[in-house]
Motif scaffolding. Structure first.
Motif, PDB file in Angstrom:
ATOM      1  N   ASP A 178      42.295  29.204  41.282  1.00  0.00           N
ATOM      2  CA  ASP A 178      40.898  29.097  41.724  1.00  0.00           C
ATOM      3  C   ASP A 178      39.911  29.301  40.578  1.00  0.00           C
ATOM      4  OD1 ASP A 178      40.849  31.855  41.261  1.00  0.00           O
ATOM      5  OD2 ASP A 178      40.486  32.396  43.348  1.00  0.00           O
ATOM      6  N   THR A 201      39.845  34.318  40.005  1.00  0.00           N
ATOM      7  CA  THR A 201      40.625  35.510  40.330  1.00  0.00           C
ATOM      8  C   THR A 201      41.526  35.877  39.154  1.00  0.00           C
ATOM      9  OG1 THR A 201      40.650  34.920  42.682  1.00  0.00           O
ATOM     10  CG2 THR A 201      42.281  36.543  41.933  1.00  0.00           C
ATOM     11  N   GLU A 233      28.943  41.917  40.875  1.00  0.00           N
ATOM     12  CA  GLU A 233      29.383  40.672  41.523  1.00  0.00           C
ATOM     13  C   GLU A 233      30.887  40.662  41.774  1.00  0.00           C
ATOM     14  OE1 GLU A 233      28.296  37.768  38.605  1.00  0.00           O
ATOM     15  OE2 GLU A 233      26.198  38.358  38.602  1.00  0.00           O
ATOM     16  N   CYS A 234      31.581  41.692  41.325  1.00  0.00           N
ATOM     17  CA  CYS A 234      33.052  41.684  41.337  1.00  0.00           C
ATOM     18  C   CYS A 234      33.642  42.435  42.520  1.00  0.00           C
ATOM     19  CB  CYS A 234      33.579  42.303  40.046  1.00  0.00           C
ATOM     20  SG  CYS A 234      33.120  41.378  38.561  1.00  0.00           S
ATOM     21  N   CYS A 235      34.827  41.998  42.895  1.00  0.00           N
ATOM     22  CA  CYS A 235      35.618  42.646  43.945  1.00  0.00           C
ATOM     23  C   CYS A 235      36.969  43.008  43.331  1.00  0.00           C
ATOM     24  CB  CYS A 235      35.803  41.691  45.119  1.00  0.00           C
ATOM     25  SG  CYS A 235      36.903  42.327  46.400  1.00  0.00           S
ATOM     26  N   PHE A 236      37.381  44.275  43.495  1.00  0.00           N
ATOM     27  CA  PHE A 236      38.639  44.753  42.921  1.00  0.00           C
ATOM     28  C   PHE A 236      39.602  45.162  44.020  1.00  0.00           C
ATOM     29  CE2 PHE A 236      35.581  45.218  39.556  1.00  0.00           C
ATOM     30  CZ  PHE A 236      36.288  44.894  38.412  1.00  0.00           C
ATOM     31  N   ARG A 237      40.846  44.721  43.872  1.00  0.00           N
ATOM     32  CA  ARG A 237      41.923  45.145  44.760  1.00  0.00           C
ATOM     33  C   ARG A 237      42.999  45.779  43.881  1.00  0.00           C
ATOM     34  NH1 ARG A 237      40.211  40.339  46.980  1.00  0.00           N
ATOM     35  NH2 ARG A 237      39.555  40.516  49.145  1.00  0.00           N
ATOM     36  N   CYS A 250      35.669  35.318  35.908  1.00  0.00           N
ATOM     37  CA  CYS A 250      36.379  35.940  37.034  1.00  0.00           C
ATOM     38  C   CYS A 250      35.499  36.983  37.709  1.00  0.00           C
ATOM     39  CB  CYS A 250      37.673  36.594  36.552  1.00  0.00           C
ATOM     40  SG  CYS A 250      38.887  35.408  35.953  1.00  0.00           S
ATOM     41  N   ARG A 251      35.542  36.983  39.038  1.00  0.00           N
ATOM     42  CA  ARG A 251      34.803  37.981  39.813  1.00  0.00           C
ATOM     43  C   ARG A 251      35.697  38.670  40.839  1.00  0.00           C
ATOM     44  NH1 ARG A 251      32.285  37.105  35.991  1.00  0.00           N
ATOM     45  NH2 ARG A 251      30.072  36.665  35.793  1.00  0.00           N
ATOM     46  N   ASN A 252      36.893  38.168  41.018  1.00  0.00           N
ATOM     47  CA  ASN A 252      37.869  38.791  41.912  1.00  0.00           C
ATOM     48  C   ASN A 252      39.036  39.276  41.068  1.00  0.00           C
ATOM     49  OD1 ASN A 252      36.617  38.226  44.526  1.00  0.00           O
ATOM     50  ND2 ASN A 252      36.995  36.096  43.976  1.00  0.00           N
ATOM     51  N   PHE A 253      39.474  40.509  41.332  1.00  0.00           N
ATOM     52  CA  PHE A 253      40.505  41.128  40.518  1.00  0.00           C
ATOM     53  C   PHE A 253      41.600  41.729  41.385  1.00  0.00           C
ATOM     54  CE2 PHE A 253      36.846  40.921  37.864  1.00  0.00           C
ATOM     55  CZ  PHE A 253      37.330  40.752  36.578  1.00  0.00           C
ATOM     56  N   ILE A 254      42.832  41.502  40.978  1.00  0.00           N
ATOM     57  CA  ILE A 254      43.985  42.194  41.541  1.00  0.00           C
ATOM     58  C   ILE A 254      44.597  42.942  40.362  1.00  0.00           C
ATOM     59  CG2 ILE A 254      46.228  41.977  42.676  1.00  0.00           C
ATOM     60  CD1 ILE A 254      45.194  39.235  43.763  1.00  0.00           C
TER      61      ILE A 254
END
Length: 195
Positions: free
Chosen positions: A82, A85, A185-189, A126-130
């Motif tokens: 994507d 991520t 702006e980021c989301c962390f999992r 990147c703004r989504n992190f695993i």
């Protein structure tokens, strides 16, 4: 016969794929006509990036960061198909396998390189992190990572705290004014195998 092999790594000796390929070789010795598929598997530790990049499609990025003992290391993380991520392992920047046994010092080891990996990925969009958190050589509570991201931790005299666990007991103030603004702006999992 068809066999699907998905094994976790054997820490310090075999990666998930190496273990799976060894099992594949054994199966083919006994049953040469077998169809054997090997897929990487991980539980949040080493191999998490490979499992997700290969399973979901993506590419790898190499970046130089600060290792757990303060020396530069080359860390690898993935960006999924994507394009937004990032998949990364704490062990790539702050892992126990990056430090020779005689140099291991959890009192001073830092997670700074994890924050530097995150900044690199943010810079790439990147703004989504695993983030897999297994295999760490550190006990700094993520303070080094946050310092790399612009957070400031100071002691009673207003001086920056030392790296690692040794600095945690000295924290008197946390300043967020210079934190990387794009983090909003980021989301962390977090990926880990314990609760």
């Amino acid at each position: 016969m068809k066999a699907v092999i998905a094994m976790d790594s054997f820490k310090g000796s075999l990666s998930s794929m190496e273990a799976g390929l060894a099992a594949r070789e054994g199966i083919l010795r006994v049953c040469p006509d077998a169809q054997v598929v090997v897929r990487p598997l991980a539980d949040g530790g080493e191999g998490t990036t490979q499992a997700l990049v290969e399973g979901l499609g993506g590419s790898y990025v190499l970046t130089e960061v600060t290792g757990p003992s303060g020396k530069p290391v080359t860390a690898r993380y993935g960006i999924l198909a994507d394009g937004g991520t990032a998949v990364m392992e704490m062990a790539q920047a702050a892992g126990i396998t990056l430090v020779r046994s005689e140099e291991r010092d959890p009192g001073r080891a830092t997670t700074r390189g994890v924050g530097e990996m995150i900044l690199d990925a943010v810079g790439r969009g990147c703004r989504n992190f695993i983030v897999g958190i297994g295999g760490s050589a550190t006990s700094d509570g993520g303070v080094g990572m946050l310092q790399a991201l612009g957070y400031e931790f100071t002691d009673a005299k207003g001086e920056p705290i030392p790296s690692g666990l040794d600095g945690l007991g000295r924290i008197e103030r946390i300043c967020v004014e210079r934190a990387e603004p794009r983090l909003r702006e980021c989301c962390f999992r977090v990926a880990c195998d314990v609760e």
